[in-house]
Every structure is written in structure tokens, then in C-alpha cells.
Design a protein around this motif. Structure first.
Motif, PDB file in Angstrom:
ATOM      1  N   ALA A   1       0.811  -1.221   0.000  1.00  0.00           N
ATOM      2  CA  ALA A   1       0.000   0.000   0.000  1.00  0.00           C
ATOM      3  C   ALA A   1       0.844   1.270   0.000  1.00  0.00           C
ATOM      4  N   GLY A   2       1.967   1.268   0.760  1.00  0.00           N
ATOM      5  CA  GLY A   2       2.709   2.510   0.915  1.00  0.00           C
ATOM      6  C   GLY A   2       4.133   2.517   0.400  1.00  0.00           C
ATOM      7  N   GLY A   3       4.676   1.356   0.049  1.00  0.00           N
ATOM      8  CA  GLY A   3       6.036   1.306  -0.470  1.00  0.00           C
ATOM      9  C   GLY A   3       7.068   1.083   0.627  1.00  0.00           C
ATOM     10  N   LEU A   4       8.244   0.587   0.221  1.00  0.00           N
ATOM     11  CA  LEU A   4       9.299   0.248   1.172  1.00  0.00           C
ATOM     12  C   LEU A   4       9.848   1.473   1.888  1.00  0.00           C
ATOM     13  N   LYS A   5      10.072   2.557   1.152  1.00  0.00           N
ATOM     14  CA  LYS A   5      10.687   3.735   1.761  1.00  0.00           C
ATOM     15  C   LYS A   5       9.817   4.297   2.877  1.00  0.00           C
ATOM     16  N   ARG A   6       8.519   4.292   2.673  1.00  0.00           N
ATOM     17  CA  ARG A   6       7.602   4.832   3.671  1.00  0.00           C
ATOM     18  C   ARG A   6       7.571   3.968   4.929  1.00  0.00           C
ATOM     19  N   TRP A   7       7.671   2.652   4.750  1.00  0.00           N
ATOM     20  CA  TRP A   7       7.493   1.736   5.870  1.00  0.00           C
ATOM     21  C   TRP A   7       8.795   1.237   6.483  1.00  0.00           C
ATOM     22  N   LEU A   8       9.943   1.662   5.964  1.00  0.00           N
ATOM     23  CA  LEU A   8      11.208   1.126   6.460  1.00  0.00           C
ATOM     24  C   LEU A   8      11.434   1.463   7.935  1.00  0.00           C
ATOM     25  N   TRP A   9      11.217   2.714   8.318  1.00  0.00           N
ATOM     26  CA  TRP A   9      11.426   3.082   9.727  1.00  0.00           C
ATOM     27  C   TRP A   9      10.451   2.367  10.665  1.00  0.00           C
ATOM     28  N   PRO A  10       9.141   2.390  10.371  1.00  0.00           N
ATOM     29  CA  PRO A  10       8.225   1.657  11.261  1.00  0.00           C
ATOM     30  C   PRO A  10       8.583   0.176  11.385  1.00  0.00           C
ATOM     31  N   MET A  11       9.043  -0.425  10.290  1.00  0.00           N
ATOM     32  CA  MET A  11       9.378  -1.846  10.334  1.00  0.00           C
ATOM     33  C   MET A  11      10.675  -2.100  11.097  1.00  0.00           C
ATOM     34  N   ALA A  12      11.612  -1.171  10.989  1.00  0.00           N
ATOM     35  CA  ALA A  12      12.842  -1.296  11.774  1.00  0.00           C
ATOM     36  C   ALA A  12      12.538  -1.207  13.265  1.00  0.00           C
ATOM     37  N   LEU A  13      11.645  -0.308  13.625  1.00  0.00           N
ATOM     38  CA  LEU A  13      11.243  -0.186  15.030  1.00  0.00           C
ATOM     39  C   LEU A  13      10.512  -1.446  15.489  1.00  0.00           C
ATOM     40  N   ALA A  14       9.660  -1.991  14.623  1.00  0.00           N
ATOM     41  CA  ALA A  14       8.920  -3.205  14.971  1.00  0.00           C
ATOM     42  C   ALA A  14       9.866  -4.388  15.168  1.00  0.00           C
ATOM     43  N   LEU A  15      10.952  -4.417  14.402  1.00  0.00           N
ATOM     44  CA  LEU A  15      11.903  -5.525  14.505  1.00  0.00           C
ATOM     45  C   LEU A  15      12.725  -5.454  15.784  1.00  0.00           C
ATOM     46  N   THR A  16      13.076  -4.231  16.201  1.00  0.00           N
ATOM     47  CA  THR A  16      14.031  -4.073  17.303  1.00  0.00           C
ATOM     48  C   THR A  16      13.372  -3.854  18.666  1.00  0.00           C
ATOM     49  N   LEU A  17      12.368  -3.014  18.738  1.00  0.00           N
ATOM     50  CA  LEU A  17      11.811  -2.638  20.037  1.00  0.00           C
ATOM     51  C   LEU A  17      11.181  -3.796  20.815  1.00  0.00           C
ATOM     52  N   PRO A  18      10.591  -4.798  20.130  1.00  0.00           N
ATOM     53  CA  PRO A  18      10.067  -5.930  20.914  1.00  0.00           C
ATOM     54  C   PRO A  18      11.133  -6.695  21.699  1.00  0.00           C
ATOM     55  N   CYS A  19      12.418  -6.440  21.408  1.00  0.00           N
ATOM     56  CA  CYS A  19      13.469  -7.046  22.245  1.00  0.00           C
ATOM     57  C   CYS A  19      13.302  -6.616  23.700  1.00  0.00           C
ATOM     58  N   ALA A  20      12.606  -5.483  23.912  1.00  0.00           N
ATOM     59  CA  ALA A  20      12.335  -5.013  25.275  1.00  0.00           C
ATOM     60  C   ALA A  20      11.503  -6.023  26.056  1.00  0.00           C
ATOM     61  N   VAL A  21      10.756  -6.887  25.334  1.00  0.00           N
ATOM     62  CA  VAL A  21       9.978  -7.941  25.999  1.00  0.00           C
ATOM     63  C   VAL A  21      10.899  -8.810  26.848  1.00  0.00           C
ATOM     64  N   TYR A  22      12.060  -9.148  26.304  1.00  0.00           N
ATOM     65  CA  TYR A  22      12.992  -9.994  27.041  1.00  0.00           C
ATOM     66  C   TYR A  22      13.604  -9.258  28.225  1.00  0.00           C
ATOM     67  N   CYS A  23      13.826  -7.953  28.062  1.00  0.00           N
ATOM     68  CA  CYS A  23      14.314  -7.156  29.195  1.00  0.00           C
ATOM     69  C   CYS A  23      13.309  -7.198  30.342  1.00  0.00           C
ATOM     70  N   LEU A  24      12.046  -7.013  30.007  1.00  0.00           N
ATOM     71  CA  LEU A  24      11.001  -7.021  31.026  1.00  0.00           C
ATOM     72  C   LEU A  24      10.853  -8.416  31.653  1.00  0.00           C
ATOM     73  N   PHE A  25      10.932  -9.440  30.814  1.00  0.00           N
ATOM     74  CA  PHE A  25      10.856 -10.805  31.338  1.00  0.00           C
ATOM     75  C   PHE A  25      12.015 -11.100  32.286  1.00  0.00           C
ATOM     76  N   ALA A  26      13.227 -10.649  31.895  1.00  0.00           N
ATOM     77  CA  ALA A  26      14.395 -10.894  32.748  1.00  0.00           C
ATOM     78  C   ALA A  26      14.277 -10.126  34.063  1.00  0.00           C
ATOM     79  N   LEU A  27      13.679  -8.931  34.002  1.00  0.00           N
ATOM     80  CA  LEU A  27      13.575  -8.085  35.189  1.00  0.00           C
ATOM     81  C   LEU A  27      12.509  -8.602  36.153  1.00  0.00           C
ATOM     82  N   TYR A  28      11.355  -9.014  35.617  1.00  0.00           N
ATOM     83  CA  TYR A  28      10.225  -9.380  36.479  1.00  0.00           C
ATOM     84  C   TYR A  28      10.003 -10.896  36.579  1.00  0.00           C
ATOM     85  N   GLN A  29      10.590 -11.668  35.677  1.00  0.00           N
ATOM     86  CA  GLN A  29      10.467 -13.132  35.681  1.00  0.00           C
ATOM     87  C   GLN A  29       9.025 -13.598  35.920  1.00  0.00           C
ATOM     88  N   PRO A  30       8.121 -13.300  35.001  1.00  0.00           N
ATOM     89  CA  PRO A  30       6.717 -13.699  35.184  1.00  0.00           C
ATOM     90  C   PRO A  30       6.574 -15.220  35.247  1.00  0.00           C
TER      91      PRO A  30
END
Length: 436
Positions: free
Chosen positions: A300-329
Motif C-alpha cells: 500500500a505505501g512502499g518500502l521507503k515509507r514503511w522502512l522506519w516503522p518496520m525497523a522499530l517493529a523488529l528491534t523494540l520488541p526485544c524489550a519484551v525480554y528485558c522485562l521478562f528478565a527483570l520481572y520473571q513472570p
């Protein structure tokens, strides 16, 4: 009414595509996922496990260098079947070695050969697909081959791990449980080989390329190599290929140990079967959903438009592991939800990466240039993964210094978040080179 010819069923792609592409995916996940879980459960130190299992990526890195020579000897069908039986034998040998002494070193050698056989099977099977089907059929069945490769992902990361976990409980012995698992995999591959040997047609086009010699292949390869490195923005592109997935490459070798490790050591204390379920079902479903949504967004929008949002989507969920390591649910539902978020983000963000490889490969020698791109992609996964365990050990030692035994995973995943900066830098450099 004339009866159908005897070989009519053999000519149907549905007869062989499912088994060929399950056979393409299973050994890849055996080499790159099962080894991590198995060696972790066997008590192999994280730095040693990560370094040597990371090195198993090498056959996929160097695959473009030997793939042209497959055209010289026999047929793609022959190569596909030959690799299947060799994978079958290597899996059986792995099971035997796990029952003996010095299992880590001996099985690692066999896994390296299995990786080589698997990478060669990739080349031959994809080549056979193009030889056995015309252009219309190739387009019609591309979704089928992708689906069965994903099924192999579910089996390799989920079903097989669940079976191994159940056997660990049954036997009370890790090596014996995994030996039985690999015997079962070997038996499955034997059935696949026998089925494919019977059902795969013999296309007329599937023959050694006439007039092709080793000298010509080397000459053509050298020309392709030069033209690839003569491409505009080549070094920016290579940096992007190596760095875009850096956080994921570092995470990959320690995520399974983190899930399996005891809460006293900072892990989540899951069983092998629980890890298999979350990887093979929840994780794969979220990954596929992320990829589908990513494909729709770029269309719908092309690679150039979506590259930054997709880079953020790829990297920021790594924070899930930080939270898991910190709180150990301790809630398995919470853990599954967090991993689903992480895998959805990865699937969404990975779409941009694969599309960029196709974008950069466009032009003369597109197929060969794409092979070089995928080699750099594998290299970008291999090198960070090899040293992930060493980084984790440094984090653990620092945790011991500050008298916090559970700090190893917290510090490691915090370091992963810092490496997201390398991904963002690579995106910032490559985005201006893209067309609107």
C-alpha cells in the motif's frame, strides 16, 4: 473414456511439493534451533554453545560459491534425493552418538555435515521446482511451497521440541531423550526419501547444463562477483544487510537458554515441552501474521515509507525480554503473550529486509546477486550469534561482582537494546538510496 496414464499422479505438483519443502525446512531448524535447546539441556556452557552452533550457519553463508557446480553433475532431482538420504543418515548418526561419550564434539561435527547437506538440498530443491513446473505453475504453487516450509517450521521448532521434552520426562535423561528424537526424525526422513524417489517426476529439462565447464562457471562467478560489488551504494547496502538484524542475531542464541534456565539463575524456568509449544504454535502464528500485515503495508505505501516503522517493529520488541528478565513472570499466558508480540514485530519488520534484498538485487544477474545478498544475511546472523554467549558470560560476571546472581540476563538483554542503535544507523544510511 480413456483411462488416466499411469504416471498422472506423479505429474501432480501436490504429490511432491509438500514433502520436498518440509524436507527443506526441517534440517534447517534442526541445525539452528534444536541444537541450541539440546546442548543447553545437556549443560553445555552458553559461550561454547553459542559459538559452535553459530558456526553452523557457515554452509548457508558460502552456499553461493558452490551452488553453480551442481549444474555440472547429474540432475536436480538426483541432488535433492541424495541430500535427503544423507540428512536421514546424519540424523540417525546423531542419535547413536548421543548415546555414547563426548557427545558434544562428535554430534557437532555431524551437525556441520547436516548443515552442508541441508544447504545443498535448498539449492537442488529450488532448482528442481523451476525445472519441473512451467512459469504458470511456479506462480500457482509458490504459496504451497511456502506453506509447507512454514509447516516444517512448526514441526522443527514446536512438535519435535515437545516430543523431546516429553521424552526427557519419560527417560529422566537428556541425551537418551534427544537420541530417540533424532532416531524418529531419521525415520521420518527415510519415509520422505522413499516417497519422493517414487513420486517426483523426471522433467526433460532437468539435466546437466550442456557446454558448461568448471572454468566457465568460475569465469561467470568472477564476473557476477565484480558486478555485484560494482553496484551503486554497495557498502551502504552491505552494512544494512549485516546490521539490520543485529539485535535479533544476538538474541537468538540466548533466548532458548533464558526460557529454559531456572528462575534462581534469572531465567523463566519453562520445561522443554513448554518452550516447544510457545515456539511452534504461538510464535509461528504471530510471525506469519506479522509477515502478512507487513506485506500488505508495503504493497500500500512502499518500502521507503514503511522502512522506519518496520525497523522499530523488529528491534523494540526485544524489550519484551528485558522485562521478562527483570520481572520473571510465572504466568505461562503472560509469557506466551509477550513472545507473540515479539514474534509479530519480527515478522512485520523482516518483511522490509527481504524486500530490500530483492530491490538491491534487481538488474543484470538478479538471481546470482540475490544469492550474494542472502549470503550476507546469513553472515549477519552467524557472527553475532557466535559471540552472544561470550557477551552473556561478561554480563553474568559483572552480575557476580555486584552480588546479583540474576543480573546476567537483565544486563544481556539491556545490551541488546543498545545494539538497536546499529540497526537505526543502517536504516538512516540506506533509506535515502530507496526510490519513493
Amino acid at each position: 473414456m480413456n483411462p488416466a496414464p499411469a504416471n498422472a499422479f506423479k505429474a501432480r505438483p501436490w504429490g511432491w511439493i509438500p514433502t520436498v519443502y518440509i524436507a527443506e525446512g526441517l534440517p534447517y531448524f534442526a541445525v539452528n534451533v534444536l541444537t541450541v535447546i539440546m546442548y543447553t539441556n545437556m549443560g553445555v556452557p552458553a559461550d561454547k554453545m553459542a559459538f559452535y552452533t553459530g558456526l553452523l550457519y557457515l554452509p548457508w553463508v558460502v552456499k553461493p560459491f558452490w551452488s553453480p557446480f551442481i549444474d555440472l553433475v547429474r540432475t536436480k532431482r538426483w541432488w535433492t534425493l541424495c541430500m535427503q538420504i544423507l540428512i536421514c543418515v546424519s540424523m540417525a548418526l546423531t542419535g547413536c552418538l548421543l548415546l555414547g561419550g563426548n557427545a558434544f564434539t562428535s554430534t557437532l561435527i555431524v551437525f556441520w555435515f547436516m548443515a552442508f547437506f541441508s544447504a545443498t538440498h535448498d539449492i537442488a530443491a529450488d532448482g528442481y521446482y523451476m525445472m519441473a513446473l512451467d512459469d504458470r505453475q511456479q506462480a500457482a504453487y509458490v504459496g504451497v511451497r511456502s506453506t509447507f516450509y512454514r509447516i516444517a517450521s512448526v514441526l522443527g521448532q514446536g512438535g519435535v521440541v515437545i516430543v523431546a521434552g516429553m521424552l526427557e520426562k519419560h527417560y529422566g535423561e537428556v541425551s537418551r531423550a534427544w537420541a530417540t528424537t533424532f532416531f524418529l526424525l531419521s525415520g521420518f526422513f527415510l519415509l520422505v526419501f522413499l516417497w519422493d524417489a517414487f513420486i517426483m517426476p523426471k522433467p526433460r529439462r532437468d539435466a546437466p547444463v550442456a557446454g558448461v565447464t568448471s572454468r566457465k562457471i568460475i569465469g561467470d562467478f568472477a564476473k557476477t562477483f565484480v558486478t555485484f560489488f560494482a553496484k551503486k551504494h554497495i557498502w551502504v547496502a552491505i552494512a544494512f544487510m549485516l546490521l539490520y538484524r543485529l539485535p535479533e542475531a544476538l538474541c537468538l542464541k540466548l533466548v532458548q537458554p533464558f526460557l529454559l534456565d531456572s528462575t534462581a539463575n534469572g531465567g523463566l524456568g519453562l520445561s522443554t515441552a513448554e518452550v516447544g509449544f510457545v515456539n511452534g504454535t504461538v510464535g509461528v502464528i504471530a510471525l506469519l501474521a506479522g509477515g502478512i500485515v507487513g506485506g500488505i503495508a508495503i504493497a500500500a505505501g512502499g518500502l521507503k515509507r514503511w522502512l522506519w516503522p518496520m525497523a522499530l517493529a523488529l528491534t523494540l520488541p526485544c524489550a519484551v525480554y528485558c522485562l521478562f528478565a527483570l520481572y520473571q513472570p510465572q504466568s505461562y499466558t503472560v509469557i506466551c503473550t509477550g513472545l507473540a508480540i515479539e514474534q509479530f514485530g519480527y515478522g512485520f519488520g523482516f518483511t522490509a529486509f527481504m524486500l530490500y534484498l530483492m530491490y538491491f538485487s534487481a538488474g543484470e544477474s538478479q538471481t546470482s546477486h540475490y544469492a550474494f545478498c542472502t549470503a550476507f544475511m546469513a553472515l549477519g546472523m552467524m557472527i553475532p550469534g557466535m559471540f552472544a554467549g561470550w557477551i552473556f558470560n561478561l554480563c553474568s560476571r559483572f552480575g557476580d561482582i555486584i552480588v546479583m546472581s540474576q543480573a546476567g540476563y537483565i544486563l544481556f538483554f539491556s545490551f541488546i537494546m543498545l545494539t538497536c542503535g546499529a540497526t537505526f544507523l543502517a536504516v538512516a544510511r540506506v533509506r535515502p538510496t530507496l526510490k519513493e
